[in-house]
Structure formats: C-alpha cells, structure tokens
Motif scaffolding. Structure first.
Motif, PDB file in Angstrom:
ATOM      1  N   THR A   1       0.843  -1.200   0.000  1.00  0.00           N
ATOM      2  CA  THR A   1       0.000   0.000   0.000  1.00  0.00           C
ATOM      3  C   THR A   1       0.881   1.254   0.000  1.00  0.00           C
ATOM      4  OG1 THR A   1      -1.536  -1.289   1.356  1.00  0.00           O
ATOM      5  CG2 THR A   1      -1.913   1.083   1.271  1.00  0.00           C
ATOM      6  N   PRO A   2       0.458   2.321  -0.702  1.00  0.00           N
ATOM      7  CA  PRO A   2       1.235   3.570  -0.640  1.00  0.00           C
ATOM      8  C   PRO A   2       1.531   3.965   0.818  1.00  0.00           C
ATOM      9  CG  PRO A   2      -0.446   3.761  -2.317  1.00  0.00           C
ATOM     10  CD  PRO A   2      -0.676   2.437  -1.623  1.00  0.00           C
ATOM     11  N   GLY A   3       2.778   4.341   1.073  1.00  0.00           N
ATOM     12  CA  GLY A   3       3.179   4.751   2.419  1.00  0.00           C
ATOM     13  C   GLY A   3       3.886   3.655   3.202  1.00  0.00           C
ATOM     14  N   THR A   4       3.950   2.460   2.655  1.00  0.00           N
ATOM     15  CA  THR A   4       4.587   1.366   3.407  1.00  0.00           C
ATOM     16  C   THR A   4       6.117   1.418   3.328  1.00  0.00           C
ATOM     17  OG1 THR A   4       4.149  -0.095   1.515  1.00  0.00           O
ATOM     18  CG2 THR A   4       2.669  -0.289   3.398  1.00  0.00           C
ATOM     19  N   GLY A   5       6.665   2.279   2.456  1.00  0.00           N
ATOM     20  CA  GLY A   5       8.118   2.464   2.446  1.00  0.00           C
ATOM     21  C   GLY A   5       8.854   1.936   1.229  1.00  0.00           C
ATOM     22  N   LYS A   6       8.121   1.610   0.178  1.00  0.00           N
ATOM     23  CA  LYS A   6       8.742   1.012  -1.017  1.00  0.00           C
ATOM     24  C   LYS A   6       9.832   1.899  -1.624  1.00  0.00           C
ATOM     25  CE  LYS A   6       4.797   0.907  -3.166  1.00  0.00           C
ATOM     26  NZ  LYS A   6       3.918   1.462  -2.126  1.00  0.00           N
ATOM     27  N   SER A   7       9.497   3.170  -1.847  1.00  0.00           N
ATOM     28  CA  SER A   7      10.459   4.038  -2.543  1.00  0.00           C
ATOM     29  C   SER A   7      11.649   4.377  -1.653  1.00  0.00           C
ATOM     30  CB  SER A   7       9.772   5.319  -3.023  1.00  0.00           C
ATOM     31  OG  SER A   7       8.758   4.980  -3.947  1.00  0.00           O
ATOM     32  N   THR A   8      11.386   4.522  -0.347  1.00  0.00           N
ATOM     33  CA  THR A   8      12.478   4.838   0.574  1.00  0.00           C
ATOM     34  C   THR A   8      13.469   3.679   0.622  1.00  0.00           C
ATOM     35  OG1 THR A   8      10.845   6.051   1.868  1.00  0.00           O
ATOM     36  CG2 THR A   8      12.970   5.708   2.898  1.00  0.00           C
TER      37      THR A   8
ATOM     38  N   ARG B   1       1.570   8.320   8.651  1.00  0.00           N
ATOM     39  CA  ARG B   1       2.579   8.578   7.601  1.00  0.00           C
ATOM     40  C   ARG B   1       1.960   9.326   6.419  1.00  0.00           C
ATOM     41  NH1 ARG B   1       5.893   3.156   6.416  1.00  0.00           N
ATOM     42  NH2 ARG B   1       6.749   2.790   8.481  1.00  0.00           N
TER      43      ARG B   1
ATOM     44  N   LYS C   1       2.501  13.180   4.877  1.00  0.00           N
ATOM     45  CA  LYS C   1       2.789  13.445   3.464  1.00  0.00           C
ATOM     46  C   LYS C   1       1.837  14.494   2.898  1.00  0.00           C
ATOM     47  CE  LYS C   1       4.920   9.851   0.759  1.00  0.00           C
ATOM     48  NZ  LYS C   1       4.694   8.783  -0.224  1.00  0.00           N
TER      49      LYS C   1
ATOM     50  N   ALA D   1       6.681  -3.871   8.233  1.00  0.00           N
ATOM     51  CA  ALA D   1       7.606  -2.748   8.441  1.00  0.00           C
ATOM     52  C   ALA D   1       7.125  -1.819   9.554  1.00  0.00           C
ATOM     53  CB  ALA D   1       7.765  -1.966   7.131  1.00  0.00           C
TER      54      ALA D   1
ATOM     55  N   LYS E   1       9.799  -1.344  12.219  1.00  0.00           N
ATOM     56  CA  LYS E   1      11.171  -1.443  11.706  1.00  0.00           C
ATOM     57  C   LYS E   1      11.588  -0.078  11.175  1.00  0.00           C
ATOM     58  CE  LYS E   1      11.620  -6.085   9.564  1.00  0.00           C
ATOM     59  NZ  LYS E   1      11.266  -6.953  10.559  1.00  0.00           N
ATOM     60  N   ASN E   2      12.826   0.323  11.466  1.00  0.00           N
ATOM     61  CA  ASN E   2      13.294   1.509  10.748  1.00  0.00           C
ATOM     62  C   ASN E   2      13.668   1.074   9.339  1.00  0.00           C
ATOM     63  OD1 ASN E   2      15.942   0.513  10.793  1.00  0.00           O
ATOM     64  ND2 ASN E   2      16.373   1.517  12.740  1.00  0.00           N
ATOM     65  N   ILE E   3      13.947   2.053   8.473  1.00  0.00           N
ATOM     66  CA  ILE E   3      14.066   1.716   7.059  1.00  0.00           C
ATOM     67  C   ILE E   3      15.289   0.832   6.792  1.00  0.00           C
ATOM     68  CG2 ILE E   3      15.297   3.776   6.210  1.00  0.00           C
ATOM     69  CD1 ILE E   3      12.121   2.264   4.660  1.00  0.00           C
TER      70      ILE E   3
ATOM     71  N   VAL F   1      14.237  -2.621   7.395  1.00  0.00           N
ATOM     72  CA  VAL F   1      13.442  -3.121   6.257  1.00  0.00           C
ATOM     73  C   VAL F   1      14.411  -3.563   5.153  1.00  0.00           C
ATOM     74  CG1 VAL F   1      11.705  -2.551   4.512  1.00  0.00           C
ATOM     75  CG2 VAL F   1      11.499  -1.591   6.821  1.00  0.00           C
TER      76      VAL F   1
HETATM   77  N1  LIG Z   1      10.269   1.955   8.039  1.00  0.00           N
HETATM   78  C1  LIG Z   1       9.969   3.257   8.095  1.00  0.00           C
HETATM   79  N2  LIG Z   1      10.100   3.928   9.254  1.00  0.00           N
HETATM   80  C2  LIG Z   1       9.756   5.232   9.327  1.00  0.00           C
HETATM   81  N3  LIG Z   1       9.290   5.975   8.309  1.00  0.00           N
HETATM   82  C3  LIG Z   1       9.145   5.354   7.122  1.00  0.00           C
HETATM   83  C4  LIG Z   1       9.476   3.975   6.957  1.00  0.00           C
HETATM   84  N4  LIG Z   1       9.208   3.643   5.679  1.00  0.00           N
HETATM   85  C5  LIG Z   1       8.745   4.761   5.087  1.00  0.00           C
HETATM   86  N5  LIG Z   1       8.707   5.786   5.943  1.00  0.00           N
HETATM   87  C6  LIG Z   1       8.217   7.134   5.646  1.00  0.00           C
HETATM   88  O1  LIG Z   1       6.886   7.001   5.167  1.00  0.00           O
HETATM   89  C7  LIG Z   1       6.666   7.830   4.064  1.00  0.00           C
HETATM   90  C8  LIG Z   1       6.238   7.012   2.849  1.00  0.00           C
HETATM   91  O2  LIG Z   1       7.335   6.254   2.394  1.00  0.00           O
HETATM   92  P1  LIG Z   1       7.534   5.905   0.859  1.00  0.00           P
HETATM   93  O3  LIG Z   1       8.857   5.211   0.735  1.00  0.00           O
HETATM   94  O4  LIG Z   1       7.312   7.106   0.017  1.00  0.00           O
HETATM   95  O5  LIG Z   1       6.345   4.875   0.648  1.00  0.00           O
HETATM   96  P2  LIG Z   1       5.822   4.199  -0.706  1.00  0.00           P
HETATM   97  O6  LIG Z   1       6.878   4.370  -1.753  1.00  0.00           O
HETATM   98  O7  LIG Z   1       5.575   2.780  -0.329  1.00  0.00           O
HETATM   99  O8  LIG Z   1       4.542   4.922  -1.022  1.00  0.00           O
HETATM  100  C9  LIG Z   1       7.938   8.620   3.846  1.00  0.00           C
HETATM  101  O9  LIG Z   1       7.793   9.864   4.471  1.00  0.00           O
HETATM  102  C10 LIG Z   1       8.998   7.793   4.526  1.00  0.00           C
HETATM  103  O10 LIG Z   1      10.037   8.582   5.018  1.00  0.00           O
END
Ligand SMILES: Nc1ncnc2c1ncn2[C@@H]1O[C@H](COP(=O)(O)OP(=O)(O)O)[C@@H](O)[C@H]1O
Ligand SMILES: [Mg+2]
Length: 182
Positions: free
Chosen positions: A8-15, A100, A104, A141, A144-146, A149
């Motif tokens: 789901t958007p916001g789960t941290g894929k791009s980060t 999260r 955004k 996640a 978990k910090n990034i 992950v």
């Molecule tokens: N494991 C994590 N711990 C804390 N913050 C996170 C984590 N993963 C993502 N975030 C934060 O959540 C937000 C969405 O992450 P993002 O990578 O853009 O998600 P996605 O690409 O899945 O939509 C960003 O602000 C990012 O910094």
C-alpha cells in the motif's frame, strides 16, 4: 530475475528502494516507467490516479528488464506484473500508515481509501491470485526503521528466496482495525 516490491502507498517502497540502489541493486519505478513509455491510458478522475496498461507494461518489462541479475520493481501495482518472479510485500499497521500519509499531506479521502485497503489485505489478495504462495514474501515494516526493512529484503535475496516462516504470507492480520470504523 524480476522482484516486484509492492505494498500500500506509504509502506516504504520508494524509501527502501533508494537504499537498495545504494547497495548496487537495479531498481525500476513502475509509475515513472508507465509515464515515460506511454503506458498511462487515462486518468481516474474520481480517485485522482493514473490508469495504467498493466499488460502492456508487463510485456515491456519482460522484454527489457528480465535478466539473470535481480531487478526490483518499485510500485503499488508491481505485484500485478505476471512476469515478476518473486513478490515482496511491505506491510504497515493501519494506524501508523494513516499518520505517515497525513504527514505526506494527502487528502482525507485518499488516506481513508489506502488505510482501508491495507487493513483488509487488498494487495496481498491480488498477489495470491497471480503468484504461487512460495514466491511471495511479506515484511511487516510497522516497527522497523528503514535500514531494518532493507536488511529484511537483503536477507530474503541472500537466501535465494527460500520460503521461510519469517516472511510467510498470512501472518499479518489487521482485521481488528475494521471494527474501529463502527
Ligand atoms: N520503516 C519506516 N520507518 C519510518 N518511516 C518510514 C518507513 N518507511 C517509510 N517511511 C516514511 O513514510 C513515508 C512514505 O514512504 P515511501 O517510501 O514514500 O512509501 P511508498 O513508496 O511505499 O509509497 C515517507 O515519508 C517515509 O520517510
Ligand atoms: Mg513510492
């Protein structure tokens, strides 16, 4: 080998994709590819999102990115690519996901839609329809910090995608959150 990195958007894929790239892995952003290669077929005005030709993208990715090397495909529709050999799903508890997405600056409607989708496992359900269970890995996640992950993903890769209890699908259950809406 194509690895769909979905969730789901916001789960941290791009980060985490940015960190994977730093580690030397190849990353394809599905949304960017769809825009750059003309696989956006329209706009869903109600949901303010792009409609993408997933079958067209599937064939394009199959022709251009399927190699011996691992290529991660970052996108919340990447699990819909039939050509993906493995699927890694990032999950996040609905309450945390909500905060999260609020951070955004997303609008209420869109946040609700996505938090609900995470709560009822929409992406997981779509994934099991297309891919055998042993090719799907779920990473929670939430706490978990990034970097952690990233370590989990690398652990899956280094194990040669050996199915393990740790990342087996079906262990994550946010269903108690459904009742919170009432
Ligand atoms: N494991 C994590 N711990 C804390 N913050 C996170 C984590 N993963 C993502 N975030 C934060 O959540 C937000 C969405 O992450 P993002 O990578 O853009 O998600 P996605 O690409 O899945 O939509 C960003 O602000 C990012 O910094
Ligand atoms: Mg993203």
């Amino acid at each position: 080998m194509l690895v769909a990195l979905s969730g789901t958007p916001g789960t941290g894929k791009s980060t985490v994709s940015a960190l994977l790239q730093k580690e030397g892995y190849n990353i394809v952003n599905l949304n960017e590819l769809a825009i750059n290669r003309g696989f956006v077929t329209g706009i869903d005005t109600e949901r303010h999102s792009k409609i993408i030709d997933i079958d067209g993208l599937n064939d394009y990715i199959n022709d251009h990115y399927k190699t011996k090397d691992i290529v991660f495909i970052d996108g919340h529709a990447s699990h819909l690519l039939r050509t993906a050999d493995k699927v890694i799903l990032l999950r996040c508890h609905p309450n945390k996901l909500k905060s999260r997405l609020e951070k955004k600056g997303w609008n209420k409607e869109k946040i609700k839609e996505n938090v609900e989708a995470e709560t009822i496992d929409v992406i997981l359900c779509e994934t099991v329809e297309l891919h055998p269970e042993e090719n799907i890995f779920e990473i929670d996640a939430t706490n978990k910090n990034i970097k952690s992950v990233l370590s989990s993903i690398i652990e899956v890769v280094k194990s040669n995608f050996e199915p393990t209890k740790k990342y087996k699908i079906g262990k994550i259950d946010w269903s108690e959150e459904v009742l919170n809406d009432f």
